[in-house]
Enzyme design. Structure first.
Site, PDB file in Angstrom:
ATOM      1  N   CYS A   1      -3.937 175.488 -23.392  1.00  0.00           N
ATOM      2  CA  CYS A   1      -4.954 174.442 -23.288  1.00  0.00           C
ATOM      3  C   CYS A   1      -5.347 174.221 -21.824  1.00  0.00           C
ATOM      4  O   CYS A   1      -4.528 173.771 -21.020  1.00  0.00           O
ATOM      5  CB  CYS A   1      -4.397 173.157 -23.905  1.00  0.00           C
ATOM      6  SG  CYS A   1      -5.364 171.683 -23.599  1.00  0.00           S
TER       7      CYS A   1
ATOM      8  N   CYS B   1      -5.100 170.629 -20.533  1.00  0.00           N
ATOM      9  CA  CYS B   1      -3.689 170.250 -20.393  1.00  0.00           C
ATOM     10  C   CYS B   1      -3.148 170.689 -19.035  1.00  0.00           C
ATOM     11  O   CYS B   1      -2.389 169.967 -18.392  1.00  0.00           O
ATOM     12  CB  CYS B   1      -2.846 170.880 -21.502  1.00  0.00           C
ATOM     13  SG  CYS B   1      -3.287 170.355 -23.158  1.00  0.00           S
TER      14      CYS B   1
END
Length: 183
Positions: A106, A109
Site C-alpha cells: 500500500c 501506508c
C-alpha cells in the site's frame, strides 16, 4: 573519470550529471541530481520518493530530521500480532495507544509510516505506537472493520472513552491534534 566528474560538477552545479559506465554486458547509466557541497567533496541528494530528507548512518538506521535521533526500523513502531494488540488494548496503560493497520504493498501506508515514525520519536514517552500488517492478520483486520488502508485507531488510556478511527492518508497535524486534544 573523477576529474571529469569534479569538472562537470563545478562547471554546472545546478544541472543533472549523467554518466555511462561500461559493464560486461551493457552500459549502466547513473544520474546524479543536486549540487556539490560547499567544500566540493560530495554531492547532496534528495530522494524523489521520500517526502522528507533522511540521512543514513548505516543501512539499519535513519535520522529523523528535527529530532536529533537515529531510529532503527521497528524500534519505536513495533509490529504486533492480533493477540498482542488485544492484550495492549485491554491492559492498563498510562499513555495513548495508536495502532496503524497497513499493508506492505500500500503506497499511502508507506507514506504515512514516515509520519508515524516521526510522531513516535516526538511522543516517545507520551504515546505508544504499534502497527498491524493486514496481510498477516487478515481476519483480525476484518473484525476491526478495516476496509481501507491505512487505518489508524487511537485508544485513550481511559478505558471508558471510545477509540477514534481514521481511514486513508491523513496529515501529521491531524494525528498530533487527535493525540494532544482528543485522548
Amino acid at each position: 573519470m573523477a576529474a571529469a566528474v569534479s569538472f562537470l560538477a563545478s562547471a554546472a552545479p545546478s544541472l543533472p550529471l549523467r554518466f555511462r559506465l561500461p559493464t560486461a554486458a551493457s552500459t549502466l547509466s547513473l544520474s546524479i541530481w543536486g549540487s556539490p557541497a560547499p567544500n566540493g567533496t560530495s554531492c547532496s541528494f534528495r530522494s524523489i520518493r521520500s517526502r522528507r530528507p533522511t540521512v543514513r548512518r548505516n543501512a539499519a538506521e535513519t535520522y529523523v530530521p528535527g529530532s536529533g535521533k537515529y531510529v532503527a526500523p521497528d524500534y519505536l513502531v513495533k509490529k504486533v500480532t492480533a493477540k498482542e494488540l488485544e492484550e495492549l488494548v485491554r491492559g492498563v496503560r498510562k499513555v495513548p495507544l495508536i495502532v496503524d493497520f497497513y499493508a506492505t504493498w500500500c503506497g499511502p501506508c508507506v507514506l504515512m509510516a514516515q509520519d508515524i515514525e516521526m510522531l513516535a520519536v516526538e511522543y516517545e514517552d507520551n504515546a505508544m505506537f504499534v502497527k498491524v500488517d493486514t496481510d498477516d492478520e487478515y481476519e483480525f483486520a476484518r473484525d476491526m472493520q478495516v476496509r481501507g488502508l491505512p487505518t489508524l485507531y487511537f485508544f485513550s488510556p481511559d478505558q471508558s472513552k471510545d477509540a477514534i478511527r481514521t481511514e486513508g492518508l491523513i496529515p501529521i497535524e491531524m494525528m498530533r491534534n487527535i493525540i494532544d486534544n482528543e485522548l
